[in-house]
Design an enzyme around this catalytic site. Structure first.
Site, short mmCIF file in Angstrom:
data_model
loop_
_atom_site.label_atom_id
_atom_site.label_comp_id
_atom_site.label_asym_id
_atom_site.label_seq_id
_atom_site.Cartn_x
_atom_site.Cartn_y
_atom_site.Cartn_z
N GLU A 79 56.38 26.79 22.33
CA GLU A 79 55.49 26.66 21.15
C GLU A 79 56.18 27.21 19.90
O GLU A 79 56.06 26.65 18.82
CB GLU A 79 54.16 27.39 21.39
CG GLU A 79 53.31 26.76 22.48
CD GLU A 79 53.13 25.25 22.32
OE1 GLU A 79 52.84 24.80 21.20
OE2 GLU A 79 53.27 24.53 23.32
N TRP B 122 58.28 24.60 18.65
CA TRP B 122 57.60 23.55 17.88
C TRP B 122 57.54 23.95 16.40
O TRP B 122 57.66 23.12 15.50
CB TRP B 122 56.17 23.32 18.40
CG TRP B 122 56.12 22.29 19.49
CD1 TRP B 122 55.98 22.52 20.83
CD2 TRP B 122 56.21 20.85 19.34
NE1 TRP B 122 55.98 21.32 21.51
CE2 TRP B 122 56.12 20.28 20.63
CE3 TRP B 122 56.36 20.00 18.25
CZ2 TRP B 122 56.16 18.90 20.84
CZ3 TRP B 122 56.41 18.61 18.47
CH2 TRP B 122 56.31 18.09 19.75
N TRP C 35 43.37 2.92 5.50
CA TRP C 35 42.45 4.05 5.59
C TRP C 35 41.15 3.72 4.85
O TRP C 35 41.17 2.96 3.88
CB TRP C 35 43.08 5.31 4.97
CG TRP C 35 44.36 5.72 5.62
CD1 TRP C 35 45.61 5.65 5.09
CD2 TRP C 35 44.52 6.25 6.94
NE1 TRP C 35 46.54 6.12 5.99
CE2 TRP C 35 45.91 6.48 7.14
CE3 TRP C 35 43.65 6.54 7.99
CZ2 TRP C 35 46.43 7.00 8.33
CZ3 TRP C 35 44.16 7.05 9.17
CH2 TRP C 35 45.53 7.28 9.33
N ASN D 148 44.13 25.53 18.78
CA ASN D 148 45.03 24.37 18.73
C ASN D 148 44.44 23.12 19.38
O ASN D 148 44.51 22.03 18.83
CB ASN D 148 46.37 24.72 19.39
CG ASN D 148 47.31 23.54 19.38
OD1 ASN D 148 47.67 23.01 18.33
ND2 ASN D 148 47.69 23.07 20.57
N TRP E 236 45.01 10.87 6.97
CA TRP E 236 45.38 12.19 7.49
C TRP E 236 45.64 13.19 6.36
O TRP E 236 45.45 14.40 6.52
CB TRP E 236 46.59 12.11 8.43
CG TRP E 236 47.88 11.62 7.80
CD1 TRP E 236 48.36 10.35 7.81
CD2 TRP E 236 48.85 12.41 7.07
NE1 TRP E 236 49.55 10.28 7.13
CE2 TRP E 236 49.88 11.52 6.67
CE3 TRP E 236 48.94 13.74 6.72
CZ2 TRP E 236 50.99 11.94 5.94
CZ3 TRP E 236 50.06 14.17 6.00
CH2 TRP E 236 51.06 13.28 5.60
N TRP F 295 49.54 17.18 11.56
CA TRP F 295 48.64 16.08 11.17
C TRP F 295 49.31 14.74 11.40
O TRP F 295 48.68 13.80 11.89
CB TRP F 295 48.20 16.24 9.71
CG TRP F 295 46.97 17.09 9.63
CD1 TRP F 295 46.91 18.44 9.41
CD2 TRP F 295 45.61 16.66 9.82
NE1 TRP F 295 45.60 18.87 9.45
CE2 TRP F 295 44.78 17.80 9.69
CE3 TRP F 295 45.02 15.43 10.08
CZ2 TRP F 295 43.39 17.74 9.82
CZ3 TRP F 295 43.63 15.36 10.22
CH2 TRP F 295 42.83 16.51 10.09
#
Ligand code: FAD
Length: 476
Positions: free
Chosen positions: A275, A278, A306, A341, A359, A382
């Site tokens: 993690e 990441w 969108w 998360n 987004w 996102w």
């Protein structure tokens, strides 16, 4: 302890800690007085203006840093305005001949710091920057063909091959500069909310500052690391480290975290290291794609249709979509400045796929309301959810908010905490109140459409609509 020798100016930015702070330690090791300076530079074109929740955190973090510096015999100068002008003014009034700072990694920040460095050097000063916010410099990691990594696994393999440095010692004393300098009061920065004060729930949960970060890390290693691989997905359990806002403000470094994990074996420790990787990957992307928060990483998403849906966006922001796990997440965010998360993924998927809202609207809301709002992690995540990002979840993988709720919050503990109007529903219906018999709803005090909303959209129909929109983008 003071001296008449030229001081070294140390700029604090997103490295609000004393320990493992290379800029600060290098200044201390030079045996010269140190002038620690924080500048709130809201107009700096290069940086994104901090969101409201991050500003709340920053206020408390600066207070903690200021107290910690005082204990070491030093004093934090706080200013507000143009970095270039305030640095130049402080250099002039102190006679400093060197300015040190730790590096930032968004390309626009790098550009601003490069300009500052050149200007200082042109004036004959020593200007030096140090690492400390990441495990490795993003520029040092590249694929065999010399490109940047766009897929996490090879990036992670490469990162794992490269040993991170050891944390450096904390200075035991900082030599003060014995002049008087202009400083503003922390309150003058107006970082805290006015009226209404929405931050009441924040202080119960968080202790901004380096000591708070250390305490969190210790508690996590002691109580949660061994079960982290499983518990990290369960929002009703406190199974993650909660270090993200501390990392965002640099109150703890990833180097310190990795060093604390060094002798820890097992699935929990391995998952946790991944993690942290990441986070490195997000910065690697930001470093190479400066407009990560405003431009699709994959340009084929530029034609995505969108929807303009202001009332649906508002319902999502206020936790009133009629899907309990989504609403619980959005309310946790509003009440505490943080969201689990797993629930970030569910709420983000709901916005971009069930509601077809861009987004960037969701990213902007998170940017403003998260205490850990991060210029790399937030847009990268996102875009990951939207499918427009690097190594992203495919668009057609659409989370079902009911099944996700039932899988990861089977007893409804999380929903009951943040959506108390549903607290009396049995487990069978807590994630699908709209399917409960009318008599049961009445017995549990739920009046759909009154004290809890009916679903904003039908998930199955919304899923089909999203898939069609996606296919149109792909031209198939
Ligand atoms: C839509 C969305 C938006 C997000 N926005 C942010 C953000 O603004 N700031 C932020 O720090 N994280 C963000 N994340 C990633 C992740 O949700 C948080 O880092 C994590 O929930 C923080 O809690 P923790 O510190 O307890 O995490 P832990 O599980 O304890 O993880 C430890 C650390 O690893 C890093 N990390 C964990 N998961 C991720 C991840 N998926 N991507 C990148 N780094 C990760 C974080 O630095 C975190 O503090 C976002 C995720 C999603 C899906």
């Amino acid at each position: 302890m003071t001296t008449g020798r030229a001081p070294i100016l140390v700029l604090f930015r997103n490295d609000l800690r004393i320990s493992d702070n290379r800029a600060l330690s290098s200044a201390v090791d030079a045996g010269r007085p140190v002038v620690p300076l924080f500048i709130l530079d809201d107009d700096q074109q290069s940086s994104r203006r901090l969101g409201a929740a991050s500003r709340w955190w920053l206020h408390h973090s600066l207070l903690a840093l200021s107290n910690a510096l005082e204990k070491l015999g030093s004093r934090l100068l706080i200013r507000q305005g143009s970095t270039d002008e305030i640095v130049a003014e402080t250099v002039k009034s102190t006679g400093a001949d060197a300015v040190f700072w730790n590096r930032r990694y968004s390309p626009s920040d790098i550009a601003a710091d490069t300009v500052l460095k050149s200007a200082l050097r042109a004036d004959g000063l020593k200007a030096e920057s140090f690492d400390g916010f990441l495990l490795h410099e993003p520029s040092q990691l590249s694929t065999r063909s010399g490109d940047f990594y766009k897929v996490f696994t090879p990036f992670y393999n490469r990162l794992s091959e490269t040993d991170a440095r050891d944390p450096i010692d904390t200075p035991s004393r900082i030599m003060a500069w014995d002049g008087t300098l202009r400083t503003e009061k922390l309150g003058d920065l107006k970082l805290l909310p006015g009226k209404p004060d929405w931050s009441a729930g924040f202080a119960d949960r968080w202790h901004p500052g380096e000591a708070g970060a250390k305490a969190r890390l210790e508690r996590f290693l002691e109580d949660c690391l061994d079960t982290y691989a499983e518990d990290r997905n369960v929002p009703g359990v406190e199974g993650t480290s909660g270090l993200s806002p501390h990392l965002a403000r640099g109150e703890i470094s990833p180097v310190q975290i990795m060093a604390a994990l060094r002798r820890r074996r097992g699935k929990g420790a391995d998952t946790y290291r991944k993690e942290i990787a990441w986070r490195e990957f997000s910065y690697h992307l930001l470093f190479n794609r400066p407009k990560l928060h405003s431009e699709n990483f994959r340009p084929d998403y530029d034609s995505f249709e969108w929807q303009s849906a202001p009332s649906a966006l508002k319902a999502w922001q206020s936790g009133r979509t009629g899907y309990p796990i989504v609403d619980a997440g959005m309310r946790e965010l509003w009440q505490t400045g943080w969201m689990h998360n797993r629930v970030r993924m569910i709420t983000a998927s709901f916005l971009v796929k069930d509601l077809l809202v861009d987004w960037r609207d969701g990213e902007g809301w998170f940017w403003d309301t998260l205490v850990d709002a991060d210029p790399a992690n937030n847009p990268a995540s996102w875009q990951w959810v939207a499918g427009s990002g690097a190594d992203a979840a495919p668009y057609f993988r659409i989370f079902n908010p009911i099944l996700q709720g039932e899988k990861f919050d089977p007893e409804g503990a999380y929903v009951r905490r943040y959506v108390p109007e549903l607290a009396r529903l049995p487990n069978q219906y807590v994630h699908r109140p709209f399917e409960a018999p009318a008599s049961l709803l009445a017995q549990c005090g739920v009046v759909l459409g009154e004290n809890y909303p009916s679903p904003l959209v039908d998930h199955s129909a919304a899923r089909e609509r999203a898939l069609k929109a996606y296919r149109r983008t792909r031209g198939s």
